[in-house]
Design a protein around this motif. Structure first.
Motif, PDB file in Angstrom:
ATOM      1  N   LYS A   1      49.390 -36.292 -16.124  1.00  0.00           N
ATOM      2  CA  LYS A   1      48.691 -37.544 -15.716  1.00  0.00           C
ATOM      3  C   LYS A   1      49.351 -39.242 -15.921  1.00  0.00           C
ATOM      4  CE  LYS A   1      44.193 -35.902 -14.864  1.00  0.00           C
ATOM      5  NZ  LYS A   1      42.965 -35.679 -15.435  1.00  0.00           N
ATOM      6  N   GLN A   2      50.153 -39.229 -17.340  1.00  0.00           N
ATOM      7  CA  GLN A   2      50.862 -40.030 -17.440  1.00  0.00           C
ATOM      8  C   GLN A   2      52.035 -40.873 -17.136  1.00  0.00           C
ATOM      9  OE1 GLN A   2      52.125 -38.712 -21.241  1.00  0.00           O
ATOM     10  NE2 GLN A   2      50.649 -39.361 -22.795  1.00  0.00           N
ATOM     11  N   GLY A   3      52.519 -39.784 -16.511  1.00  0.00           N
ATOM     12  CA  GLY A   3      53.488 -40.434 -15.323  1.00  0.00           C
ATOM     13  C   GLY A   3      53.025 -40.942 -14.524  1.00  0.00           C
ATOM     14  N   ILE A   4      52.563 -40.236 -13.967  1.00  0.00           N
ATOM     15  CA  ILE A   4      51.753 -41.033 -12.748  1.00  0.00           C
ATOM     16  C   ILE A   4      51.113 -42.113 -12.925  1.00  0.00           C
ATOM     17  CG2 ILE A   4      49.270 -40.832 -10.787  1.00  0.00           C
ATOM     18  CD1 ILE A   4      49.597 -37.268 -10.625  1.00  0.00           C
ATOM     19  N   ALA A   5      50.296 -42.275 -14.482  1.00  0.00           N
ATOM     20  CA  ALA A   5      49.576 -43.565 -14.607  1.00  0.00           C
ATOM     21  C   ALA A   5      51.441 -44.727 -14.566  1.00  0.00           C
ATOM     22  CB  ALA A   5      48.586 -44.205 -16.081  1.00  0.00           C
ATOM     23  N   ARG A   6      52.194 -44.895 -15.038  1.00  0.00           N
ATOM     24  CA  ARG A   6      52.837 -45.065 -15.031  1.00  0.00           C
ATOM     25  C   ARG A   6      53.775 -45.518 -13.938  1.00  0.00           C
ATOM     26  NH1 ARG A   6      55.330 -46.469 -20.233  1.00  0.00           N
ATOM     27  NH2 ARG A   6      57.548 -46.621 -19.033  1.00  0.00           N
TER      28      ARG A   6
END
Length: 306
Positions: A291-296
């Motif tokens: 989710k951190q990667g998708i958010a960025r």
């Protein structure tokens, strides 16, 4: 140390440049107009002019399942020519260190167990991206042969799992899974659509790592190049179903609709997970959650492409 990077305008290349922003290395990232890897004479001349201490080969013609199925000749020939021309030019001018980036599509299809580095060329490739895979295999083998014949040269290959992140391609005709999902779900949310289509059942499993993590590993690899294995997988060590990627992106983007499955569409390999034993032993693990990667990545998509 003077480093020359190919593919500096692509997903991996731009993330590498970002990762090295605050380091003391001297950077050269010529455009494809300045260094056309499809032209051996020009490639050789650039290597001769720049005299790099290390070359990172991140250039390539890349795309998702639709692009690979539509243009297998381009994906084979262009990627093969780029890899061969660069490595042979580096050999000609005695570049001492080369870091070649392969792809997990180099591995045989339909293996449930994690794929270890010694499994390249041990089985049938996935037909939907076979041309690209063959080019990556030949380039990696060429790097291995050069190092075998020339012990003073260190030509090594990293084999990343699937990547996504900032600077990705979001056009459905070219994009890989996660940027395609982000694009589809964003459009569905903004247009008020009730459904988003998923190809196949969504139960196929994929391992996707945030590209910024690979770039961070490469910074570490440049500083510890002699300790890097000749061939090493780079990945998470675990995977998700296609459905789980859609669900994670929906949660990040705020899409409240439903998903429908088109079972007539191709889905590629059932699973493709790389074994990261060498990576762990070498001392590196990725830092971004899904989710951190998708958010960025979504933040980049909204700010830069909308």
């Amino acid at each position: 140390m003077r480093i020359l990077l190919t593919g500096g305008s692509g997903l991996v290349g731009k993330n590498i440049i970002d990762a090295f922003a605050n380091t003391a290395f001297e950077w050269l990232a010529p455009s494809s107009q300045k260094m056309n890897l499809l032209d051996y004479a020009q490639t050789s001349q650039v290597i001769a002019d720049y005299r790099p201490d290390l070359v990172i080969h991140a250039a390539g013609l890349v795309g998702g399942i639709q692009a690979n199925m539509r243009e297998p000749v381009n994906f084979l020939v262009k990627n093969l020519d780029m890899g061969r021309n660069l490595l042979m030019a580096c050999l000609q001018h005695r570049v001492s260190q080369v870091l070649n980036l392969g792809s997990s599509c180099m591995y045989p299809r339909n293996h449930e167990a994690p794929l270890s580095e010694d499994m390249v060329l041990t089985g049938e490739l996935e037909p939907t991206n076979e041309g690209y895979a063959l080019a990556k295999i030949v380039t990696a083998r060429l790097a291995e042969y050069i190092q075998r014949e020339q012990p003073g040269l260190q030509y090594k290959t990293l084999i990343p799992c699937n990547l996504y992140g900032r600077y990705d391609k979001f056009d459905p005709k070219q994009s890989h899974l996660i940027p395609a999902i982000i694009h589809k779900i964003h459009l569905a949310k903004t247009q008020g659509d009730a459904n988003v289509e998923i190809w196949g059942s969504g139960e196929a499993r994929r391992e996707f790592m945030y590209a910024g993590d690979l770039a961070n590993l490469i910074v570490m690899a440049v500083s510890r190049f002699s300790t890097l294995p000749a061939t090493m997988n780079v990945g998470l060590g675990y995977d998700y179903t296609i459905n789980e990627y859609y669900q994670a992106a929906a949660e990040v983007i705020g899409f409240q609709g439903a998903f429908v499955h088109d079972l007539s569409k191709p889905v590629g390999m059932a699973r493709k997970l790389v074994n990261i034993d060498k990576q762990i032993a070498w001392g590196w693990q990725p830092g971004y959650s899904l989710k951190q990667g998708i958010a960025r990545t979504y933040d980049y998509y909204v700010k830069e492409l909308q």
